[in-house]
Enzyme design. Structure first.
Site, PDB file in Angstrom:
ATOM      1  N   GLN A 104      48.340   7.821  34.870  1.00  0.00           N
ATOM      2  CA  GLN A 104      48.939   6.601  35.412  1.00  0.00           C
ATOM      3  C   GLN A 104      48.568   6.485  36.886  1.00  0.00           C
ATOM      4  OE1 GLN A 104      53.135   5.576  34.361  1.00  0.00           O
ATOM      5  NE2 GLN A 104      53.492   5.719  36.551  1.00  0.00           N
ATOM      6  N   SER A 107      51.137   5.013  42.029  1.00  0.00           N
ATOM      7  CA  SER A 107      51.643   5.375  43.355  1.00  0.00           C
ATOM      8  C   SER A 107      50.557   5.341  44.419  1.00  0.00           C
ATOM      9  CB  SER A 107      52.267   6.778  43.314  1.00  0.00           C
ATOM     10  OG  SER A 107      53.356   6.811  42.425  1.00  0.00           O
ATOM     11  N   SER A 139      49.326  12.367  38.256  1.00  0.00           N
ATOM     12  CA  SER A 139      49.347  13.574  37.431  1.00  0.00           C
ATOM     13  C   SER A 139      48.186  13.577  36.446  1.00  0.00           C
ATOM     14  CB  SER A 139      50.672  13.673  36.669  1.00  0.00           C
ATOM     15  OG  SER A 139      51.765  13.733  37.556  1.00  0.00           O
ATOM     16  N   GLU A 222      58.421   4.998  29.634  1.00  0.00           N
ATOM     17  CA  GLU A 222      58.595   6.326  30.208  1.00  0.00           C
ATOM     18  C   GLU A 222      60.061   6.734  30.206  1.00  0.00           C
ATOM     19  OE1 GLU A 222      57.132   8.730  34.194  1.00  0.00           O
ATOM     20  OE2 GLU A 222      57.404   6.560  34.291  1.00  0.00           O
ATOM     21  N   SER A 343      61.841   7.905  41.513  1.00  0.00           N
ATOM     22  CA  SER A 343      62.681   8.761  42.353  1.00  0.00           C
ATOM     23  C   SER A 343      64.151   8.615  41.984  1.00  0.00           C
ATOM     24  CB  SER A 343      62.480   8.405  43.830  1.00  0.00           C
ATOM     25  OG  SER A 343      62.985   7.106  44.082  1.00  0.00           O
ATOM     26  N   GLU A 345      66.541   7.779  43.819  1.00  0.00           N
ATOM     27  CA  GLU A 345      67.115   6.545  44.374  1.00  0.00           C
ATOM     28  C   GLU A 345      66.804   5.339  43.489  1.00  0.00           C
ATOM     29  OE1 GLU A 345      66.760   9.657  47.303  1.00  0.00           O
ATOM     30  OE2 GLU A 345      65.271   8.750  45.986  1.00  0.00           O
TER      31      GLU A 345
END
Length: 360
Positions: A104, A107, A139, A222, A343, A345
């Site tokens: 993926q 980011s 990853s 996911e 994350s 948050e």
């Protein structure tokens, strides 16, 4: 694809090869994609059958599926839902048969957790797109055959509106992959640079400038996988208790930390089981998976605190003594657990807005 800083060929590692072979064997027997549509190589059965198979599979010593998870649970459903022409049939079957691995590419260093702030651009030139930019923390990008790439295809000011998703071959000229050495000693994360990389328009997923919807469906897949039992707690409770029994001081602080850790693990496991039952009944909602992930991470943090208290320096210096140095990974991987899949948050915001109904 130019691979920078690689000292081993992870794609040919025994664990990866074993995982692909096991996936191929399952596919040949009809268990490669139990819930997938028949026209894309699936079996077309409801999720109850997948859950039953997963529970049975967990009772056996089978190859570690980590290298396949990204492709099977994120890329495959995304390509199936948003791909054009023959792409879904070809790519989904390849994932199901264990022929390809996926990563993926979302980011970026400047965007952080704000995915809509990404800066990697794709400019259309006829039937192809020219991609320029950089992705970070990707990853298994160093062993992936294809990547799910989200790019900016319009004005940055429009943020969510001017994003487009592509499925890109990782051996396309102009792609450089630099492995990032982690403090665990592993190097599963990568920095991926795109220097005038050309992607055919038939590899586009969804509509032009409609990539945000595609990305959200990927993230939903996911989190559903996490809530549906794919992210089991990494802590072996019996080994944890035995470690405390051997090395713990037997004081009140140790007992309290152990109790907190065991309670957190049980709560996380119980909630994960509830999510599984909701999937069986058809009442499962993807945002609830954020709760499952937060509970799992909370339990790992408590275990890490207990390990640090009981073992101290024995957890960071390998003396060969049983049950000591092996626990080092729990503390070192907490950051990865907290960031992977969104994350903490971001997960809390999802729970607040989509589960509790609180205002943005």
């Amino acid at each position: 694809m130019k691979l920078v800083g690689s000292d081993i060929d992870d794609a040919a590692a025994p664990g990866v090869l074993a995982a692909r072979a096991w996936q191929a064997e399952k596919a040949a027997a009809g268990y490669g994609w139990i819930t997938g549509p028949r026209e894309l190589g699936g079996t077309g059965l409801p999720s109850t059958h997948q859950l039953a198979f997963s529970r049975l599979e967990a009772q056996f010593d089978v190859p570690d599926p980590t290298s396949l998870v990204m492709g099977l649970h994120l890329l495959r459903p995304t390509v199936a839902a948003w791909g054009h022409g023959e792409l879904p049939n070809r790519v989904c079957r390849a994932f199901t048969n264990g022929e390809i691995l996926g990563c993926q590419l979302f980011s970026e260093s400047e965007a952080g957790s704000d995915l809509a702030a990404l800066r990697t651009t794709a400019s259309r030139e006829g039937d192809v797109w020219r991609v320029t930019g950089q992705k970070l923390w990707s990853s298994i990008a160093h062993i992936a055959d294809v990547g799910l790439l989200l790019c900016r295809t319009g004005d940055e000011a429009d943020r969510h509106r001017n994003l487009t998703m592509f499925l890109i071959d990782m051996d396309t000229p102009g792609i450089d992959v630099r492995r990032i050495r982690q403090m665990t000693g592993e190097a599963s994360f990568n920095e991926v640079t795109f220097d005038d990389v050309y992607v055919p328009d038939d590899r586009r997923l969804g509509e032009v400038d409609g990539g945000w919807k595609v990305a959200m469906s990927t993230i939903s897949s996911e989190r559903s996988a996490i809530g549906g039992g794919q992210a089991n707690n990494p802590v072996d409770v019996e080994l944890l208790v035995e470690m405390v029994r051997r090395f713990g001081a037997g004081d009140d602080v140790t007992r309290d930390l152990l109790a907190q850790a065991l309670i957190a693990i049980r709560v996380a496991d119980a909630f994960n089981a509830r999510c599984t039952e909701e999937m069986l009944s058809g009442s499962f909602q993807a945002p609830v998976a954020s709760v499952a992930k937060l509970l799992m991470i909370s339990s790992v943090r408590k275990v890490a605190g207990l390990v640090d208290h009981v073992l101290g320096q024995r957890a960071v210096a390998d003396t060969g003594e049983w049950g000591t140095y092996a626990w080092r990974m729990i503390g070192l991987e907490i950051s990865a657990y907290s960031v992977g899949g969104g994350s903490d948050e971001i997960q809390r915001n999802a729970v607040a807005e989509r589960v509790l109904g609180l205002p943005r």
